[in-house]
Scaffold this active site. Structure first.
Site, PDB file in Angstrom:
ATOM      1  CG  HIS A 168      -5.907  -2.293  -8.906  1.00  0.00           C
ATOM      2  ND1 HIS A 168      -5.626  -1.416  -7.870  1.00  0.00           N
ATOM      3  CD2 HIS A 168      -7.126  -1.928  -9.388  1.00  0.00           C
ATOM      4  CE1 HIS A 168      -6.620  -0.568  -7.750  1.00  0.00           C
ATOM      5  NE2 HIS A 168      -7.546  -0.858  -8.645  1.00  0.00           N
ATOM      6  CG  MET A 204      -1.839  -1.202   1.289  1.00  0.00           C
ATOM      7  SD  MET A 204      -2.901  -1.340  -0.176  1.00  0.00           S
ATOM      8  CE  MET A 204      -3.916  -2.728   0.313  1.00  0.00           C
TER       9      MET A 204
HETATM   10  C1  GAR Z   1      -5.804  -7.129  -2.196  1.00  0.00           C
HETATM   11  O1  GAR Z   1      -7.172  -7.095  -2.512  1.00  0.00           O
HETATM   12  C2  GAR Z   1      -5.000  -6.375  -3.237  1.00  0.00           C
HETATM   13  O2  GAR Z   1      -5.474  -6.544  -4.534  1.00  0.00           O
HETATM   14  C3  GAR Z   1      -5.212  -4.950  -2.785  1.00  0.00           C
HETATM   15  O3  GAR Z   1      -5.155  -5.014  -1.381  1.00  0.00           O
HETATM   16  C4  GAR Z   1      -5.540  -6.315  -0.926  1.00  0.00           C
HETATM   17  C5  GAR Z   1      -4.417  -6.892  -0.083  1.00  0.00           C
HETATM   18  O4  GAR Z   1      -4.784  -8.112   0.500  1.00  0.00           O
HETATM   19  N1  GAR Z   1      -4.206  -4.108  -3.347  1.00  0.00           N
HETATM   20  C6  GAR Z   1      -4.436  -2.839  -3.701  1.00  0.00           C
HETATM   21  O5  GAR Z   1      -5.495  -2.280  -3.519  1.00  0.00           O
HETATM   22  C7  GAR Z   1      -3.257  -2.111  -4.337  1.00  0.00           C
HETATM   23  N2  GAR Z   1      -3.701  -0.973  -5.060  1.00  0.00           N
HETATM   24  P1  GAR Z   1      -3.692  -9.173   1.003  1.00  0.00           P
HETATM   25  O6  GAR Z   1      -2.716  -8.441   1.921  1.00  0.00           O
HETATM   26  O7  GAR Z   1      -4.524 -10.150   1.783  1.00  0.00           O
HETATM   27  O8  GAR Z   1      -3.048  -9.790  -0.183  1.00  0.00           O
END
Ligand code: GAR
Length: 198
Positions: free
Chosen positions: A112, A93
């Site tokens: 994404h 992030m």
């Molecule tokens: C996931 O949904 C990923 O696609 C999103 O955050 C989440 C992380 O989950 N990423 C973004 O929004 C980046 N722009 P995780 O830590 O359980 O993989």
């Protein structure tokens, strides 16, 4: 042939990291090996997932390092020390500047949680993406894996998968469906595709 050395950058729960680890175990990823997990959050559960899989971990804290430049320099140093070939942003992030992305052209992948070019770019991350999709009223969303360049969520698309939005969906319900039906499948597939072609 030698496997490509992969680093995964994380910030939170790390379910996408887990999908990559599982894909390595099951053989879906065979052209690469996850050698390092870097978090910008010392409390990320993803770090425990990495440790449980015997993968080296490191933490880079922008606050402690003092600037975006120092933060990116620290990550670059870790990538060099571990001889990393491919970088995967899996729920990372923090936006990386051109200073960083230009060092690794077509070597950084990001997942994404929408069908780019919808609901993407600066400010669209995590649950916010699903909130935006629900408030717009789209009936189909999904996930995208793309190469990372200097434009947030603007690099070349590698894989996408559509997911239905259902009546009664909340952002949390939709996030889970997009992860299960799309992210956890296309991220390992894209990583294997990129590693196999390097
Ligand atoms: C996931 O949904 C990923 O696609 C999103 O955050 C989440 C992380 O989950 N990423 C973004 O929004 C980046 N722009 P995780 O830590 O359980 O993989």
């Amino acid at each position: 042939m030698d496997k490509r050395r992969i680093a995964v950058l994380v910030s939170g729960g790390g379910t996408n990291l887990q999908a990559l680890i599982d894909a390595q175990t099951s053989g879906i990823i065979q052209s690469g090996e996850i050698c390092l997990v870097i978090s910008n959050n010392a409390n990320a559960y993803a770090l425990q997932r990495a440790a449980s899989a015997n993968i080296a971990t490191a933490v880079a804290l922008k606050k402690e390092l003092g600037s975006q430049e120092a933060f990116e320099d620290r990550i670059k140093q870790l990538l060099t020390d571990h001889r990393i070939d491919v970088i995967v942003l899996a729920g990372f992030m923090s936006i990386l500047s051109e200073n960083f992305t230009s060092c690794y052209p077509k070597r950084i992948l990001n997942v994404h949680p929408s069908l780019i070019p919808s609901f993407c770019g600066e400010g669209f991350y995590g649950l916010r993406v699903h909130e935006a999709a629900l408030s717009y009223g789209v009936k189909v969303t999904g996930a995208t894996v793309h190469f990372v360049n200097e434009i947030p969520d603007g690099g070349e698309i590698i894989l996408q998968k559509a997911v239905e939005i259902l009546p009664g969906d909340t952002a949390e319900i939709l996030q889970k469906r997009v992860m299960e039906q799309a992210e956890w499948k296309i991220l390992p597939a894209a990583v294997e595709q990129v590693c196999s072609l390097l």
